[in-house]
Every structure is written in structure tokens, then in C-alpha cells.
Design a protein around this motif. Structure first.
Motif, PDB file in Angstrom:
ATOM      1  N   ILE A 110      55.563  49.471  52.304  1.00  0.00           N
ATOM      2  CA  ILE A 110      54.187  50.117  52.211  1.00  0.00           C
ATOM      3  C   ILE A 110      52.942  48.729  51.896  1.00  0.00           C
ATOM      4  O   ILE A 110      53.707  47.437  51.385  1.00  0.00           O
ATOM      5  N   GLU A 111      51.867  49.176  52.151  1.00  0.00           N
ATOM      6  CA  GLU A 111      50.429  47.509  52.076  1.00  0.00           C
ATOM      7  C   GLU A 111      49.772  48.357  51.315  1.00  0.00           C
ATOM      8  O   GLU A 111      49.498  49.075  51.226  1.00  0.00           O
ATOM      9  N   LEU A 112      49.334  46.961  49.788  1.00  0.00           N
ATOM     10  CA  LEU A 112      48.670  48.204  49.141  1.00  0.00           C
ATOM     11  C   LEU A 112      47.002  47.734  49.622  1.00  0.00           C
ATOM     12  O   LEU A 112      46.629  46.834  49.764  1.00  0.00           O
ATOM     13  N   PHE A 113      46.281  47.960  49.252  1.00  0.00           N
ATOM     14  CA  PHE A 113      44.824  48.134  49.944  1.00  0.00           C
ATOM     15  C   PHE A 113      44.199  47.192  48.332  1.00  0.00           C
ATOM     16  O   PHE A 113      43.137  46.248  48.904  1.00  0.00           O
ATOM     17  N   GLU A 114      43.909  47.551  47.571  1.00  0.00           N
ATOM     18  CA  GLU A 114      43.983  47.156  46.319  1.00  0.00           C
ATOM     19  C   GLU A 114      44.840  46.783  45.335  1.00  0.00           C
ATOM     20  O   GLU A 114      44.824  46.759  43.997  1.00  0.00           O
ATOM     21  N   PRO A 115      45.573  45.176  45.927  1.00  0.00           N
ATOM     22  CA  PRO A 115      46.547  44.757  45.264  1.00  0.00           C
ATOM     23  C   PRO A 115      45.935  44.627  43.646  1.00  0.00           C
ATOM     24  O   PRO A 115      47.299  44.946  42.485  1.00  0.00           O
ATOM     25  N   GLU A 116      44.923  43.701  43.353  1.00  0.00           N
ATOM     26  CA  GLU A 116      45.371  43.931  42.007  1.00  0.00           C
ATOM     27  C   GLU A 116      45.311  45.189  41.153  1.00  0.00           C
ATOM     28  O   GLU A 116      45.760  44.810  39.604  1.00  0.00           O
ATOM     29  N   SER A 117      44.027  45.762  41.033  1.00  0.00           N
ATOM     30  CA  SER A 117      44.326  47.135  40.211  1.00  0.00           C
ATOM     31  C   SER A 117      45.261  48.060  40.663  1.00  0.00           C
ATOM     32  O   SER A 117      45.549  48.289  39.700  1.00  0.00           O
ATOM     33  N   SER A 118      46.044  47.863  41.613  1.00  0.00           N
ATOM     34  CA  SER A 118      47.051  48.597  42.270  1.00  0.00           C
ATOM     35  C   SER A 118      48.763  48.282  40.909  1.00  0.00           C
ATOM     36  O   SER A 118      48.580  49.279  39.959  1.00  0.00           O
ATOM     37  N   LEU A 119      48.483  47.207  41.103  1.00  0.00           N
ATOM     38  CA  LEU A 119      49.744  46.341  40.390  1.00  0.00           C
ATOM     39  C   LEU A 119      49.476  47.304  38.953  1.00  0.00           C
ATOM     40  O   LEU A 119      50.413  46.982  37.460  1.00  0.00           O
ATOM     41  N   THR A 120      48.306  46.990  38.107  1.00  0.00           N
ATOM     42  CA  THR A 120      48.396  47.312  36.933  1.00  0.00           C
ATOM     43  C   THR A 120      48.670  48.449  35.779  1.00  0.00           C
ATOM     44  O   THR A 120      48.770  48.416  35.412  1.00  0.00           O
TER      45      THR A 120
END
Length: 222
Positions: A110-120
Motif C-alpha cells: 500500500i501507499e500511505l497518503f499522509e505518512p506522518e500522521s498515519s504512522l502515529t
């Protein structure tokens, strides 16, 4: 690491709420799959259906559905993603998800759209030990080394009768398929060692909990 005999590799990130794992493979691309805990909960997986390739999957919506012998579940993710690649091997042989959930049984890239907020929202399993224990106990899940294709629950049955049933079952199943025997016969393990030695089938694992034996055997390949 192991939690209540369920295995969770330390080098992955997890979404405990959705029973999924994540592994970074390139910038915003992540390989994902289900945990051994969820694999054990589902039982033998027989079918998987994905959303179309390159679909945009909204937060907490199904990226795929998994059908097992007794259950049908949607696999959701805790953030918005784009489906980049699916595991064709898992489509062709769904039980590989049970047999090797963290390697060959991965689900998708998958590709994350909002990596910084998603990873939290993803967790380190070492910090989730107690929460995972509570979930395992709540769901009453028993993680085995292998997810069986067939079950034999033989409580109050003498071992001679159990062996007869095993011989009958093994004459019908396919090579490589796995049977879980649950027995309260105190001689069950000794008898199964003798039986697998005689038949050349494989004794995969055996453990005793309370007065019950949990014994996994696999039909020989030749």
C-alpha cells in the motif's frame, strides 16, 4: 516475540485494533498482512478478495475480505491508502496466509497518503504486550505452530479408537494437510509418536494443557 504463544516479529509495526502488521519497503510504501493471532482466530483460510488494484481505500474501510471455513471478515486499515500490489500467491493458495502470515502470506503493498500522521497510530508490539494478552484471552484464541486443515476432538475416547479415526481421516485427506488432535487420553502423545513412526506421517507439535493434549500431525508427501 511471543505473547501467549502467538508470534509477533519485533521489526514490524502493528495495528492491534485491526490485527494487521506493516513493514516499510520504500519511502511511503508498506507491505501489510494479518497477525498470527488473527490467523488463528480465522482458522483455515479458503478465499481472499481484494479491492481493484490502485483503488483508494478510505480509513477503516475494507481493503480485502477473507473467508475461512467458519468465518468471513473484512480487513480494514486505520488510515487512507492506495492499493499498489496484491500477493498473487495468496490469491492462488489462501492457506499460505495461515502458514506464513509474516512472510510468504503477506496480503498487499500500500501507499500511505499522509505518512506522518498515519504512522502515529501504529504500535510497537513490545509496548502492547498487556493489551494483546487481554485480546487473546477475550477472544479465547489458541495460537498453534500451524493452522490445521482438520480437527479431531476426542474427549473421553480411548486411544485405540482415536487411531482408527485418524487412519480413516488420513486415508481421505490430501498430502501435506494438517490435523489437530485434541485428546484427554494420558497416553495420547506416546501413541501418536508410535503412530507417526509406523505410518511415516509427520508429528509437527505436541503440547499438554491441563489434562488435554493438543497434537498436530501432517500427512506425508510421498
Amino acid at each position: 516475540m511471543e505473547i501467549e504463544e502467538c508470534f509477533f516479529p519485533d521489526d514490524l509495526l502493528y495495528s492491534p485494533e485491526f490485527n494487521t502488521w506493516f513493514k516499510n519497503i520504500q519511502k511511503n510504501l508498506y507491505k501489510i498482512g494479518i497477525t498470527s493471532l488473527f490467523s488463528s482466530y480465522l482458522g483455515k483460510i479458503i478465499k481472499i478478495n481484494f479491492k481493484p488494484l490502485f483503488s483508494i481505500i478510505e480509513k477503516e474501510k475494507n481493503i480485502c475480505t477473507i473467508e475461512s471455513v467458519n468465518k468471513f471478515e473484512g480487513i480494514k486499515l486505520p488510515f487512507k491508502v492506495k492499493l499498489i500490489e496484491i500477493n498473487e500467491k495468496a490469491l492462488d493458495k489462501p492457506k499460505i496466509i495461515n502458514d506464513d502470515p509474516y512472510n510468504e502470506g503477506w496480503l498487499a503493498i500500500i501507499e500511505l497518503f499522509e505518512p506522518e500522521s498515519s504512522l502515529t497510530v501504529l504500535k510497537d508490539v513490545k509496548k502492547e504486550n498487556e493489551n494483546v494478552k487481554k485480546l487473546i484471552n477475550f477472544l479465547k484464541i489458541k495460537c498453534l505452530k500451524y493452522v490445521p486443515d482438520y480437527h479431531l476432538y476426542e474427549i473421553g475416547v480411548e486411544c485405540a479408537a482415536v487411531i482408527t479415526k485418524l487412519n480413516e481421516l488420513f486415508s481421505k485427506i490430501n498430502k501435506g494437510e494438517i490435523v489437530l488432535l485434541v485428546s484427554d487420553d494420558p497416553t495420547a502423545y506416546v501413541e501418536m509418536v508410535r503412530w507417526t513412526d509406523q505410518t511415516k506421517n509427520e508429528l509437527l507439535d505436541a503440547k499438554k494443557e491441563g489434562n488435554l493434549w493438543y497434537i498436530l500431525t501432517r500427512k506425508k508427501d510421498d
